[in-house]
Design an enzyme around this catalytic site. Structure first.
Site, PDB file in Angstrom:
ATOM      1  CD  GLU A  43      92.485  61.086   2.115  1.00 25.98           C
ATOM      2  OE1 GLU A  43      92.420  60.338   3.104  1.00 25.98           O
ATOM      3  OE2 GLU A  43      91.729  62.070   1.957  1.00 25.98           O
ATOM      4  CE  LYS A 131      89.326  62.876   7.083  1.00 27.80           C
ATOM      5  NZ  LYS A 131      90.213  61.693   6.996  1.00 27.80           N
TER       6      LYS A 131
END
Length: 209
Positions: A43, A131
Site C-alpha cells: 500500500e 479497514k
C-alpha cells in the site's frame, strides 16, 4: 482490472505492507525490501511525495504483487492513483465519492471504519473490504462485535498489528491485515527479515484453519 481479480490478489497476499517514506526513492527501496521478504501486498501511501511514480514503478517491476494506494482522502487523489496503476484504494475514513469512483473503475475500496454504523454505510456503497482502523484502539474482539450483526462484512485490521498479536487478529476472523510502523523498523535488511516473518506467521496460522 476486474474488481474480483483485485480482491483475489488482496486475499492471497494476506498481509499488506503500509509503506511511508520521505521520498519516492526511499519508498521504492523500502517496498523492494518488503517484496524480497515474500510479502505480496504493498500500500503506497499518499504521504509519500510523488506517490504515483512509486505506484507506477512498482506495478512495472512486480506484476505479481498487488499494489494499491493508501491515505486517499478524496476522489481526485483516488482517480490519479487508479490511472497510475493502483489495484486498490485505501483511506483512513469512508468517503462515498471515492466509493462511487472505485465502483466505476471496478477497483476495490478499503475505507477506514470504527463503528457498525460506518461499516453498514460503507457496505451500502458497495465496499468489499472494511479497514478496521485504528485496530489497536478497539482490539481483536471488535471483529466479532461487528460480524455479529454484519456477518457479510470482510475486514482488514490496520494499526498496531505486530508479530506478537498477528495470530490473535487472524483468529478473530479478519480477511487480511495491514502492517505499517511495526514492519518498517531498522535498515532494509531488517525490513526484509521482518517481512518474511510476517508472511511465515500468517500462512502458518492459515494452514491450521
Amino acid at each position: 482490472m476486474n474488481k474480483m481479480n483485485g480482491l483475489k490478489k488482496l486475499v492471497k497476499s494476506g498481509v499488506i505492507a503500509v509503506v511511508r517514506g520521505d521520498s519516492a526513492v526511499e519508498a521504492l527501496a523500502v517496498s523492494e525490501a518488503i517484496i524480497a521478504g515474500g510479502m505480496l501486498g504493498i500500500e503506497v501511501t499518499y504521504t509519500i511525495p510523488n506517490a504515483e511514480t512509486v505506484i507506477r514503478e512498482l506495478r512495472h517491476r512486480y506484476p505479481h504483487v498487488v499494489i494499491g494506494a493508501g491515505t486517499v482522502l478524496e476522489k481526485q487523489t483516488a482517480r490519479l492513483a487508479i490511472l497510475a496503476g493502483a489495484e486498490y484504494i485505501v483511506g483512513p475514513t469512508f468517503d462515498k465519492e471515492i466509493a462511487k469512483l472505485c465502483n466505476l473503475y471496478q477497483i476495490p475500496y478499503l475505507p477506514g471504519c470504527m463503528t457498525p454504523t460506518e461499516v453498514a454505510t460503507a457496505l451500502q456503497y458497495g465496499v468489499d473490504v472494511i479497514k478496521l482502523f485504528p485496530a489497536s484502539v478497539m482490539g481483536a474482539s471488535m471483529v466479532s462485535a461487528i460480524k455479529g450483526p454484519l456477518p457479510q462484512a470482510n475486514i482488514m485490521a490496520t494499526g498496531g498489528i505486530n508479530l506478537e498479536n498477528l495470530e490473535e487478529w487472524q483468529a478473530s476472523g479478519v480477511l487480511l491485515v495491514g502492517v505499517g510502523g511495526n514492519l518498517l523498523k531498522g535498515n532494509l535488511a531488517d525490513i526484509t527479515l521482518l517481512s518474511s516473518q510476517y508472511v511465515q506467521t500468517w500462512f502458518k496460522n492459515k494452514a491450521r484453519t
